[in-house]
Write a protein that holds these residues in place. Structure first.
Motif, PDB file in Angstrom:
ATOM      1  N   SER A 170      10.442   2.803 -15.566  1.00  0.00           N
ATOM      2  CA  SER A 170       9.342   2.668 -14.616  1.00  0.00           C
ATOM      3  C   SER A 170       8.402   3.868 -14.684  1.00  0.00           C
ATOM      4  CB  SER A 170       9.890   2.529 -13.188  1.00  0.00           C
ATOM      5  OG  SER A 170      10.686   1.366 -13.065  1.00  0.00           O
ATOM      6  N   ILE A 171       7.169   3.643 -14.228  1.00  0.00           N
ATOM      7  CA  ILE A 171       6.163   4.707 -14.147  1.00  0.00           C
ATOM      8  C   ILE A 171       5.796   4.908 -12.681  1.00  0.00           C
ATOM      9  CG2 ILE A 171       3.821   5.419 -14.775  1.00  0.00           C
ATOM     10  CD1 ILE A 171       4.073   3.756 -17.299  1.00  0.00           C
ATOM     11  N   ASP A 172       5.974   6.113 -12.197  1.00  0.00           N
ATOM     12  CA  ASP A 172       5.573   6.414 -10.824  1.00  0.00           C
ATOM     13  C   ASP A 172       4.085   6.737 -10.744  1.00  0.00           C
ATOM     14  OD1 ASP A 172       8.125   6.023  -9.890  1.00  0.00           O
ATOM     15  OD2 ASP A 172       8.666   8.150  -9.899  1.00  0.00           O
ATOM     16  N   LYS A 173       3.601   7.558 -11.674  1.00  0.00           N
ATOM     17  CA  LYS A 173       2.209   8.006 -11.631  1.00  0.00           C
ATOM     18  C   LYS A 173       1.597   7.979 -13.020  1.00  0.00           C
ATOM     19  CE  LYS A 173      -0.675  11.862  -9.999  1.00  0.00           C
ATOM     20  NZ  LYS A 173      -0.663  13.186  -9.293  1.00  0.00           N
ATOM     21  N   PHE A 174       0.405   7.389 -13.121  1.00  0.00           N
ATOM     22  CA  PHE A 174      -0.324   7.334 -14.393  1.00  0.00           C
ATOM     23  C   PHE A 174      -1.721   7.893 -14.179  1.00  0.00           C
ATOM     24  CE2 PHE A 174      -3.210   4.992 -17.321  1.00  0.00           C
ATOM     25  CZ  PHE A 174      -2.728   5.507 -18.514  1.00  0.00           C
ATOM     26  N   THR A 175      -2.038   8.964 -14.899  1.00  0.00           N
ATOM     27  CA  THR A 175      -3.360   9.589 -14.840  1.00  0.00           C
ATOM     28  C   THR A 175      -3.989   9.535 -16.220  1.00  0.00           C
ATOM     29  OG1 THR A 175      -2.733  11.114 -13.061  1.00  0.00           O
ATOM     30  CG2 THR A 175      -4.618  11.726 -14.415  1.00  0.00           C
ATOM     31  N   LEU A 176      -5.234   9.085 -16.291  1.00  0.00           N
ATOM     32  CA  LEU A 176      -5.950   9.012 -17.566  1.00  0.00           C
ATOM     33  C   LEU A 176      -7.369   9.533 -17.372  1.00  0.00           C
ATOM     34  CD1 LEU A 176      -6.070   8.191 -20.533  1.00  0.00           C
ATOM     35  CD2 LEU A 176      -6.761   5.886 -19.798  1.00  0.00           C
ATOM     36  N   ASP A 177      -7.664  10.649 -18.039  1.00  0.00           N
ATOM     37  CA  ASP A 177      -9.012  11.206 -18.032  1.00  0.00           C
ATOM     38  C   ASP A 177      -9.718  10.728 -19.297  1.00  0.00           C
ATOM     39  OD1 ASP A 177     -11.322  12.737 -18.172  1.00  0.00           O
ATOM     40  OD2 ASP A 177     -10.376  14.494 -17.279  1.00  0.00           O
ATOM     41  N   MET A 178     -10.698   9.849 -19.115  1.00  0.00           N
ATOM     42  CA  MET A 178     -11.399   9.244 -20.253  1.00  0.00           C
ATOM     43  C   MET A 178     -12.716   9.941 -20.562  1.00  0.00           C
ATOM     44  SD  MET A 178     -10.699   5.290 -19.143  1.00  0.00           S
ATOM     45  CE  MET A 178     -11.162   5.574 -17.429  1.00  0.00           C
ATOM     46  N   SER A 179     -12.979  11.062 -19.917  1.00  0.00           N
ATOM     47  CA  SER A 179     -14.275  11.710 -20.064  1.00  0.00           C
ATOM     48  C   SER A 179     -14.433  12.459 -21.374  1.00  0.00           C
ATOM     49  CB  SER A 179     -14.500  12.676 -18.895  1.00  0.00           C
ATOM     50  OG  SER A 179     -13.506  13.680 -18.871  1.00  0.00           O
ATOM     51  N   MET A 180     -13.319  12.726 -22.090  1.00  0.00           N
ATOM     52  CA  MET A 180     -13.402  13.532 -23.309  1.00  0.00           C
ATOM     53  C   MET A 180     -13.522  12.712 -24.578  1.00  0.00           C
ATOM     54  SD  MET A 180     -10.697  16.621 -22.585  1.00  0.00           S
ATOM     55  CE  MET A 180     -11.131  17.390 -24.146  1.00  0.00           C
TER      56      MET A 180
ATOM     57  N   VAL B  85       0.911  -0.435 -18.356  1.00  0.00           N
ATOM     58  CA  VAL B  85       1.307   0.439 -17.260  1.00  0.00           C
ATOM     59  C   VAL B  85       1.702  -0.365 -16.027  1.00  0.00           C
ATOM     60  CG1 VAL B  85       0.423   2.123 -15.599  1.00  0.00           C
ATOM     61  CG2 VAL B  85       0.019   2.453 -18.039  1.00  0.00           C
ATOM     62  N   THR B  86       0.924  -1.402 -15.722  1.00  0.00           N
ATOM     63  CA  THR B  86       1.184  -2.166 -14.491  1.00  0.00           C
ATOM     64  C   THR B  86       2.475  -2.981 -14.563  1.00  0.00           C
ATOM     65  OG1 THR B  86      -0.290  -3.916 -15.316  1.00  0.00           O
ATOM     66  CG2 THR B  86      -1.226  -2.292 -13.786  1.00  0.00           C
ATOM     67  N   ILE B  87       2.922  -3.341 -15.749  1.00  0.00           N
ATOM     68  CA  ILE B  87       4.172  -4.096 -15.843  1.00  0.00           C
ATOM     69  C   ILE B  87       5.396  -3.188 -15.721  1.00  0.00           C
ATOM     70  CG2 ILE B  87       3.143  -5.914 -17.236  1.00  0.00           C
ATOM     71  CD1 ILE B  87       4.424  -4.691 -19.699  1.00  0.00           C
ATOM     72  N   LYS B  88       5.148  -1.875 -15.616  1.00  0.00           N
ATOM     73  CA  LYS B  88       6.252  -0.920 -15.485  1.00  0.00           C
ATOM     74  C   LYS B  88       6.347  -0.363 -14.064  1.00  0.00           C
ATOM     75  CE  LYS B  88       6.408   0.346 -20.356  1.00  0.00           C
ATOM     76  NZ  LYS B  88       6.399   1.433 -21.361  1.00  0.00           N
ATOM     77  N   ASN B  89       5.946  -1.189 -13.099  1.00  0.00           N
ATOM     78  CA  ASN B  89       6.107  -0.864 -11.681  1.00  0.00           C
ATOM     79  C   ASN B  89       5.389   0.419 -11.265  1.00  0.00           C
ATOM     80  OD1 ASN B  89       7.867  -3.117 -11.383  1.00  0.00           O
ATOM     81  ND2 ASN B  89       9.557  -1.883 -12.164  1.00  0.00           N
ATOM     82  N   VAL B  90       4.208   0.634 -11.809  1.00  0.00           N
ATOM     83  CA  VAL B  90       3.463   1.848 -11.502  1.00  0.00           C
ATOM     84  C   VAL B  90       3.105   1.896 -10.020  1.00  0.00           C
ATOM     85  CG1 VAL B  90       1.186   0.836 -12.019  1.00  0.00           C
ATOM     86  CG2 VAL B  90       1.557   3.306 -12.255  1.00  0.00           C
ATOM     87  N   LYS B  91       3.175   3.103  -9.443  1.00  0.00           N
ATOM     88  CA  LYS B  91       2.874   3.288  -8.024  1.00  0.00           C
ATOM     89  C   LYS B  91       1.512   3.952  -7.804  1.00  0.00           C
ATOM     90  CE  LYS B  91       7.773   3.786  -6.856  1.00  0.00           C
ATOM     91  NZ  LYS B  91       8.831   4.719  -6.359  1.00  0.00           N
TER      92      LYS B  91
END
Length: 428
Positions: free
Chosen positions: A88-98, A113-119
């Motif tokens: 499972s994934i508790d937190k997913f952060t993605l900075d796409m600005s670079m 990410v969403t199929i891994k129970n992300v919170k």
């Protein structure tokens, strides 16, 4: 190998995985991935780490000193991280600005990410054109926190979105007119923040459990917008009005009376001076028809040269019988005879602010209107225990001392009130 420093035994590796993840939770994701070189036991540790933080720091550490980076370089890194992750994934952060990316990239990243129970999901997209938020995020049943920047929000047409979302933070989001014909419900949402958003008035949203609502630098808020949040307890509206939008806002913005009626459960209220000016688009009564019985904490930026703002603020105070804390940031446009005469009228305040305990004024500029206002508060607040006056940083020290004496000698002031006058540093 991770070794205990005294007896040479690798104790950390034998701890339960849940405990190890807690130990490493504050490390950058780049540092977590480096644990793969410690030993065979740690080779796949990063693939089960519950926090995937692909932020600016991660990409900078990954790129190093390379000057030329192909598009596929970043895409391949993100693919590798997400597709190799297990559990499972508790937190997913993605900075796409670079880096540059396509919408189909974001689609398949978030789908995995969403199929891994992300919170929690945080998407930063500062430097590019708005990306389209994928449909999979809207019906993710495990998602409780969402922060998105510079995205196009085009929800699917089923009316219930984000079934378990508790906090939604929207920044630099533009809502288009085609969304106005659709009504959306976010059933459990408790905290909602708009920052630099456009077209909020097109958004038809039902969020009956929202308790904390912040609207910052987001314009074109219609009077009926706040009706979507009947149970809001803490409301913050900070807007800045330019000449090009003043007429539109003045005609359609909510008034003081309507605000207190719609948001009858308010406990905390923070407003900018532009917002207060728009709220005054009515004949302001001495007391509003609906009392703010629950309101305890008020934070306002006030132009003391504007009679509508000063009278509106006083009417709010009069209509809040349980007010305990009042903080005012002075945004003065100079002295006003009209305001001074209004405040100096012996019938201006004809009641006691029984529960007011704390008052703080910042950027106090020492105008007659400000002094009389503070004296009125002092004279009618029997429970007041502390008043802090932060003086404008260019104000003459001698004048501040003189003003202090005037405040200290105010008639009927609470005998136990402590008045503190301090220089206010706007750079703090």
């Amino acid at each position: 190998m991770v070794v205990d420093d005294q007896d040479g035994i690798d104790r950390i590796s034998d701890l339960p995985k849940e405990i190890i993840h807690i130990i490493f939770k504050d490390m950058s994701f780049r540092e977590v991935t480096r644990t793969c070189v410690l030993s065979k036991k740690w080779r796949k540790f990063w693939t089960a780490h519950p926090n995937l933080i692909l932020d600016r720091q991660f990409f900078r550490e990954t790129v190093g000193n390379r000057r030329m980076i192909e598009y596929n370089y970043f895409s391949d890194i993100i693919d590798k991280v997400i597709l190799q992750h297990i559990g499972s994934i508790d937190k997913f952060t993605l900075d796409m600005s670079m880096f540059y990316f396509y919408n189909w990239d974001l689609d398949h990243w978030l789908l995995n990410v969403t199929i891994k129970n992300v919170k929690e999901v945080i998407l930063d997209n500062y430097n590019h054109d708005p990306c389209i938020l994928p449909f999979c995020i809207f019906d993710c049943s495990t998602l409780t926190y969402l922060y998105i920047t510079n995205c196009l929000v085009k929800p699917p047409y089923p009316t219930i979105l984000f079934p378990n979302l508790l906090e939604l933070n929207l920044k630099s989001i533009k809502f288009s007119q085609d969304i106005a014909n659709h009504f959306f419900t976010i059933p459990l949402l408790s905290t909602l923040t708009f920052t630099s958003c456009n077209g909020i008035h097109f958004l038809n949203i039902s969020a009956p459990k929202v308790e904390f609502l912040t609207i910052y630098k987001s314009h074109k808020i219609c009077a009926n917008f706040l009706e979507n949040f009947p149970n809001v307890k803490v409301l913050c509206i900070v807007i800045f009005i330019g000449e090009e939008s003043a007429n539109y806002e003045q005609e359609r913005f909510i008034t003081w009376s309507r605000l207190l009626f719609v948001c009858s459960n308010l406990r905390g209220l923070a407003l900018s001076n532009s917002c207060i000016g728009l709220l005054g688009a009515e004949n302001i009564p001495k007391r509003f028809p609906f009392k703010a019985y629950h309101l305890e904490d008020v934070n306002l930026r006030v132009e003391f040269g504007d009679i509508d703002q000063v009278s509106g603020v006083l009417s709010l105070i009069r209509s809040s019988p349980n007010l305990r804390s009042l903080e005012i940031d002075v945004f003065s446009s100079g002295s006003s005879v009209e305001v001074t005469n209004y405040l100096a009228d012996r019938n201006c305040v004809d009641q006691q602010f029984e529960r007011l305990e704390y008052v703080e004024v910042t950027e106090f500029q020492g105008t007659t209107s400000e002094l009389i206002f503070l004296q009125l508060i002092l004279a009618n607040s029997p429970s007041l225990s502390k008043m802090i006056v932060g003086s404008y940083d260019e104000l003459d020290v001698g004048k501040v001392r003189c003003d202090y004496e005037l405040l200290r000698l105010s008639p009927n002031a609470s005998p136990r009130v402590e008045i503190i006058v301090i220089p206010y540093d706007r750079d703090m």
